[in-house]
Design a protein around this motif. Structure first.
Motif, PDB file in Angstrom:
ATOM      1  N   GLU A  84     -23.629 -20.544  -7.533  1.00 50.38           N
ATOM      2  CA  GLU A  84     -23.169 -20.903  -6.184  1.00 50.38           C
ATOM      3  C   GLU A  84     -21.724 -21.426  -6.216  1.00 50.38           C
ATOM      4  N   GLN A  85     -21.366 -22.168  -7.265  1.00 52.10           N
ATOM      5  CA  GLN A  85     -19.994 -22.651  -7.378  1.00 52.10           C
ATOM      6  C   GLN A  85     -19.024 -21.497  -7.592  1.00 52.10           C
ATOM      7  N   ARG A  86     -19.452 -20.518  -8.358  1.00 56.54           N
ATOM      8  CA  ARG A  86     -18.610 -19.341  -8.580  1.00 56.54           C
ATOM      9  C   ARG A  86     -18.388 -18.608  -7.261  1.00 56.54           C
ATOM     10  N   SER A  87     -19.444 -18.491  -6.466  1.00 56.51           N
ATOM     11  CA  SER A  87     -19.338 -17.832  -5.166  1.00 56.51           C
ATOM     12  C   SER A  87     -18.382 -18.598  -4.245  1.00 56.51           C
ATOM     13  N   ARG A  90     -14.795 -17.929  -5.292  1.00 57.36           N
ATOM     14  CA  ARG A  90     -14.341 -16.607  -4.854  1.00 57.36           C
ATOM     15  C   ARG A  90     -13.942 -16.621  -3.380  1.00 57.36           C
ATOM     16  N   LYS A  91     -14.663 -17.356  -2.573  1.00 59.02           N
ATOM     17  CA  LYS A  91     -14.330 -17.435  -1.151  1.00 59.02           C
ATOM     18  C   LYS A  91     -12.951 -18.060  -0.958  1.00 59.02           C
ATOM     19  N   TYR A  92     -12.624 -19.088  -1.742  1.00 58.55           N
ATOM     20  CA  TYR A  92     -11.300 -19.696  -1.652  1.00 58.55           C
ATOM     21  C   TYR A  92     -10.218 -18.728  -2.126  1.00 58.55           C
ATOM     22  N   ASN A  94     -10.294 -15.459  -2.011  1.00 55.80           N
ATOM     23  CA  ASN A  94     -10.109 -14.430  -0.987  1.00 55.80           C
ATOM     24  C   ASN A  94      -9.294 -14.972   0.189  1.00 55.80           C
ATOM     25  N   LEU A  95      -9.470 -16.242   0.491  1.00 52.75           N
ATOM     26  CA  LEU A  95      -8.721 -16.857   1.579  1.00 52.75           C
ATOM     27  C   LEU A  95      -7.230 -16.918   1.222  1.00 52.75           C
ATOM     28  N   LYS A  96      -6.925 -17.208  -0.061  1.00 53.64           N
ATOM     29  CA  LYS A  96      -5.528 -17.260  -0.504  1.00 53.64           C
ATOM     30  C   LYS A  96      -4.883 -15.879  -0.449  1.00 53.64           C
ATOM     31  N   LYS A  97      -5.651 -14.832  -0.788  1.00 51.71           N
ATOM     32  CA  LYS A  97      -5.113 -13.475  -0.826  1.00 51.71           C
ATOM     33  C   LYS A  97      -4.933 -12.899   0.571  1.00 51.71           C
ATOM     34  N   GLY A  98      -5.494 -13.567   1.560  1.00 53.04           N
ATOM     35  CA  GLY A  98      -5.337 -13.074   2.926  1.00 53.04           C
ATOM     36  C   GLY A  98      -6.484 -12.204   3.383  1.00 53.04           C
ATOM     37  N   LYS A  99      -7.485 -12.010   2.537  1.00 54.90           N
ATOM     38  CA  LYS A  99      -8.642 -11.229   2.952  1.00 54.90           C
ATOM     39  C   LYS A  99      -9.446 -12.032   3.964  1.00 54.90           C
ATOM     40  N   SER A 100     -10.292 -11.366   4.680  1.00 48.52           N
ATOM     41  CA  SER A 100     -10.999 -12.021   5.790  1.00 48.52           C
ATOM     42  C   SER A 100     -12.241 -12.762   5.301  1.00 48.52           C
ATOM     43  N   THR A 101     -12.056 -13.987   4.855  1.00 52.45           N
ATOM     44  CA  THR A 101     -13.180 -14.866   4.560  1.00 52.45           C
ATOM     45  C   THR A 101     -13.129 -15.969   5.604  1.00 52.45           C
ATOM     46  N   GLN A 102     -14.158 -16.063   6.405  1.00 56.06           N
ATOM     47  CA  GLN A 102     -14.185 -17.047   7.480  1.00 56.06           C
ATOM     48  C   GLN A 102     -14.354 -18.439   6.899  1.00 56.06           C
ATOM     49  N   ARG A 103     -13.739 -19.416   7.515  1.00 59.88           N
ATOM     50  CA  ARG A 103     -13.875 -20.792   7.062  1.00 59.88           C
ATOM     51  C   ARG A 103     -15.307 -21.289   7.240  1.00 59.88           C
ATOM     52  N   ASN A 105     -17.922 -19.616   6.577  1.00 62.51           N
ATOM     53  CA  ASN A 105     -18.646 -19.185   5.383  1.00 62.51           C
ATOM     54  C   ASN A 105     -18.365 -20.123   4.208  1.00 62.51           C
ATOM     55  N   ILE A 106     -17.143 -20.625   4.135  1.00 62.24           N
ATOM     56  CA  ILE A 106     -16.807 -21.579   3.084  1.00 62.24           C
ATOM     57  C   ILE A 106     -17.606 -22.857   3.291  1.00 62.24           C
ATOM     58  N   GLN A 107     -17.702 -23.329   4.541  1.00 61.92           N
ATOM     59  CA  GLN A 107     -18.467 -24.547   4.832  1.00 61.92           C
ATOM     60  C   GLN A 107     -19.945 -24.369   4.492  1.00 61.92           C
ATOM     61  N   LYS A 108     -20.499 -23.197   4.793  1.00 62.78           N
ATOM     62  CA  LYS A 108     -21.910 -22.936   4.457  1.00 62.78           C
ATOM     63  C   LYS A 108     -22.119 -22.948   2.949  1.00 62.78           C
TER      64      LYS A 108
END
Length: 128
Positions: A84-87, A90-92, A94-103, A105-108
């Motif tokens: 889960e920590q690895r996941s 990865r979400k962070y 993707n957020l840095k790269k500009g890909k569409s990871t919703q915030r 989803n990060i909170q969840k």
């Protein structure tokens, strides 16, 4: 809940209280003043406790307590926590790269990691 917090009719004085949120759960912490009760302890016997890595504790009377961190249930939770920590990481990324990871989803994902940490902490605390 009734019965968990001491009442003033028992001679206790409630001084303060706080409400906190940890891993999506609410907790109430109450500071209670208890009247002094002197208890005479005439026992002069000492005891030695050796805390170790292989075993949790070895007492001088010969009793040995096993290490809870080596149990199958806790190892399974640690493995799940790593996943889960690895996941979350990865979400962070993707957020840095500009890909569409919703915030959201990060909170969840953060909440999932917090719940696993909380579950492991409860298991260890209950054992102690």
């Amino acid at each position: 809940e009734k019965g968990y917090i001491p009442t003033t009719k028992d001679g206790y004085m409630i001084r303060s209280g706080t409400v906190s949120v940890k891993a999506g759960r609410f907790y109430v912490s109450v500071l209670v003043e208890i009247p002094d009760i002197n208890i005479d302890n005439n026992s002069n016997e000492g005891i030695g406790i050796d805390l170790g890595l292989k075993d949790f504790a070895i007492v001088s009377n010969g009793k040995t307590y096993r290490n809870i961190n080596k149990s199958a249930g806790l190892k399974k939770l640690e493995k799940q926590l790593i996943r889960e920590q690895r996941s979350l990481s990865r979400k962070y990324e993707n957020l840095k790269k500009g890909k569409s990871t919703q915030r959201a989803n990060i909170q969840k994902q953060k909440l999932k990691v917090q719940k696993l940490h909380h579950k492991m902490d409860n298991i260890r605390t209950d054992y102690i």
